[in-house]
Design an enzyme around this catalytic site. Structure first.
Site, short mmCIF file in Angstrom:
data_model
loop_
_atom_site.label_atom_id
_atom_site.label_comp_id
_atom_site.label_asym_id
_atom_site.label_seq_id
_atom_site.Cartn_x
_atom_site.Cartn_y
_atom_site.Cartn_z
N CYS A 37 8.51 4.90 7.84
CA CYS A 37 7.10 4.64 8.27
C CYS A 37 6.83 5.00 9.89
O CYS A 37 5.59 4.67 10.46
CB CYS A 37 6.68 3.56 7.82
SG CYS A 37 7.04 2.94 6.14
N SER A 71 1.70 0.06 -7.79
CA SER A 71 2.20 0.93 -8.97
C SER A 71 2.99 0.24 -9.93
O SER A 71 2.74 0.51 -11.13
CB SER A 71 3.05 2.08 -8.12
OG SER A 71 3.99 1.76 -7.59
N LYS A 117 1.30 -6.77 4.10
CA LYS A 117 1.78 -5.81 3.18
C LYS A 117 3.36 -6.36 3.23
O LYS A 117 4.00 -6.34 4.16
CB LYS A 117 1.81 -4.66 3.63
CG LYS A 117 2.53 -3.37 2.85
CD LYS A 117 2.31 -1.92 3.07
CE LYS A 117 3.14 -1.09 2.44
NZ LYS A 117 2.83 0.43 2.77
N LYS A 146 -1.15 -6.95 -0.11
CA LYS A 146 -0.40 -6.00 -1.06
C LYS A 146 0.88 -6.50 -1.37
O LYS A 146 1.67 -6.92 -0.44
CB LYS A 146 -0.58 -4.57 -0.41
CG LYS A 146 0.20 -3.54 -1.13
CD LYS A 146 0.31 -2.29 -0.39
CE LYS A 146 1.40 -1.56 -1.16
NZ LYS A 146 1.38 -0.31 0.10
N TYR A 170 -4.95 1.62 -10.09
CA TYR A 170 -4.68 2.68 -10.79
C TYR A 170 -5.57 2.63 -12.25
O TYR A 170 -5.72 3.58 -13.03
CB TYR A 170 -3.30 3.06 -11.01
CG TYR A 170 -2.25 3.35 -9.93
CD1 TYR A 170 -2.63 4.36 -9.15
CD2 TYR A 170 -1.78 2.12 -9.14
CE1 TYR A 170 -1.84 4.39 -7.88
CE2 TYR A 170 -1.01 2.22 -8.01
CZ TYR A 170 -1.21 3.30 -7.36
OH TYR A 170 -0.53 3.36 -6.23
N GLU A 175 -0.67 -12.03 10.46
CA GLU A 175 -0.87 -10.66 10.42
C GLU A 175 -2.28 -10.49 10.40
O GLU A 175 -2.84 -9.63 10.95
CB GLU A 175 -0.18 -10.43 9.24
CG GLU A 175 1.45 -9.94 9.61
CD GLU A 175 1.69 -8.64 10.17
OE1 GLU A 175 0.71 -7.92 10.83
OE2 GLU A 175 2.84 -8.35 10.55
C1 PBG Z 1 3.01 3.96 2.22
C2 PBG Z 1 2.32 3.03 1.13
C3 PBG Z 1 3.06 2.78 0.10
C4 PBG Z 1 2.11 2.32 -0.97
C5 PBG Z 1 0.87 2.45 -0.60
N1 PBG Z 1 0.97 3.16 0.78
C6 PBG Z 1 4.66 2.89 -0.21
C7 PBG Z 1 5.32 1.75 0.77
O1 PBG Z 1 5.20 1.12 1.43
O2 PBG Z 1 6.66 1.95 0.39
C8 PBG Z 1 2.42 1.70 -2.04
C9 PBG Z 1 1.57 1.64 -3.38
C10 PBG Z 1 1.81 1.25 -4.69
O3 PBG Z 1 3.00 1.04 -4.91
O4 PBG Z 1 1.02 1.45 -5.52
N2 PBG Z 1 2.21 4.91 2.78
#
Ligand code: PBG
Length: 328
Positions: free
Chosen positions: A131, A275, A196, A249, A314, A234
């Site tokens: 990242c 996801s 996150k 998240k 989704y 955060e």
């Molecule tokens: C990073 C990002 C991720 C997700 C959204 N933005 C992947 C990560 O942090 O590894 C994951 C979203 C999901 O799992 O639906 N660009």
């Protein structure tokens, strides 16, 4: 004397109309942001194997999809791009003609009222899948900030409404806010992935975005799933740096975090129903073990009940249909 109280909770559960009347949490299509994955090429609408019902879209296929999303009443999409070439610094991330920049323009032409959010991170664009800028096996913090600001600026120039920095790089909201303001994009909003977590629930997404780290993991920047007070720090930091919306998240394993952020801060709270949360249900439903529609609506309702104002999911298109009276 009876042990019963005069109050009988079942009275108001007797009929659908009574239940509707006293329901405390109501989902609405206005709550949703729908993720879209955009790719180079022509005529591509390719289902993502680990996320049935979600697709990789090429630019030429995007107008019709954007119109369909808008027609369902979904207010917003969030874009993820798969670049043509990945390199050490993720150049396509801030290329004027990059895949996301093209997608923003195409969606805005097709459905101008649809809010376009862009994910701002480097992992989809870098050859190593990390990242940020990597040196000595470590994601360099301050060196990465300039690249994130450039990416956000290019999304603003292409016409995005909201940028969503997702890399958990310290100072990223501040760096982006400053770059936007200096360049005349003071009206561009920032939805920060504030809390996150370094979660294993992102598995199917990394397949969809082709972004698994080549070595190591993301635990040097994403949060430890065991921490809650740190999440509140955060969020406080991101608000101080200029975030307009703060995100938690994943969503379902972190409902307690959503609730605490809701109670503690008077800012809009977003939750990302990630996801893995989606694909688990899809997989079980495919085996006949769960009723997808009912489980999905229960999940989304739980996220809203925990305190989310905005849900990235989704299921957005399915849920929009399920919420429409008379639809099955
Ligand atoms: C990073 C990002 C991720 C997700 C959204 N933005 C992947 C990560 O942090 O590894 C994951 C979203 C999901 O799992 O639906 N660009």
């Amino acid at each position: 004397m009876s042990m019963f109280s005069a109050y009988r909770p079942r009275r108001l559960r007797r009929t659908e109309a009574l239940r509707n009347m006293v329901r405390e949490t109501k989902l609405s299509v206005d709550d949703f942001i729908y993720p879209l994955f955009v790719v180079h090429g022509q005529g591509v609408k390719k289902e993502i194997p680990s996320m049935p019902g979600n697709y990789h879209w090429s630019i030429d296929m995007l107008s019709a999809e954007a119109e369909e999303i808008a027609a369902l009443g979904i207010p917003a999409v969030i874009l993820f791009g798969l670049p043509a070439v990945k390199d050490e610094v993720g150049s396509e991330n801030y290329d004027e003609q990059g895949i996301v920049q093209q997608a923003i323009q195409t969606i805005k032409e097709a459905a101008s009222d649809l809010v376009v959010v862009t994910d701002v991170c480097m992992c989809e664009y870098t050859s190593h899948g990390h990242c940020g800028i990597v040196r000595d096996g470590y994601v360099q913090n301050d060196e990465t900030l300039g690249y994130l600001a450039k990416a956000a600026l290019s999304h603003a120039a292409a016409g995005a409404d909201i940028v969503a920095p997702s890399g958990m790089i310290d100072g990223q909201v501040w760096a982006i806010r400053e770059a936007l303001d200096v360049n005349g994009y003071d009206n561009m909003a920032i939805m920060s992935y504030a809390a996150k977590y370094a979660s294993s629930f992102y598995g199917p997404f990394r397949d969809a975005a082709q972004s698994p780290p080549e070595f190591g993991d993301r635990r040097s920047h994403q949060m430890d799933p065991a921490n809650v007070r740190e999440a509140l720090r955060e969020v406080a930091l991101d608000i101080k740096e200029g975030a307009d919306v703060v995100m938690v998240k994943p969503a379902l394993p972190y409902l307690d975090i959503i609730r605490q952020v809701r109670d503690r801060f008077d800012y809009p709270v977003a939750a990302y129903n990630v996801s893995g949360e989606y694909s688990m249900v899809k997989a079980a439903a495919a085996r006949g073990w769960l009723d997808e529609r009912r489980v999905a609506m229960e999940c989304l309702t739980s996220i809203k009940r925990a305190g989310a104002d905005v849900i990235i999911t989704y299921w957005a298109k399915d849920a929009a249909r399920w919420l429409t009276p008379g639809e099955r």
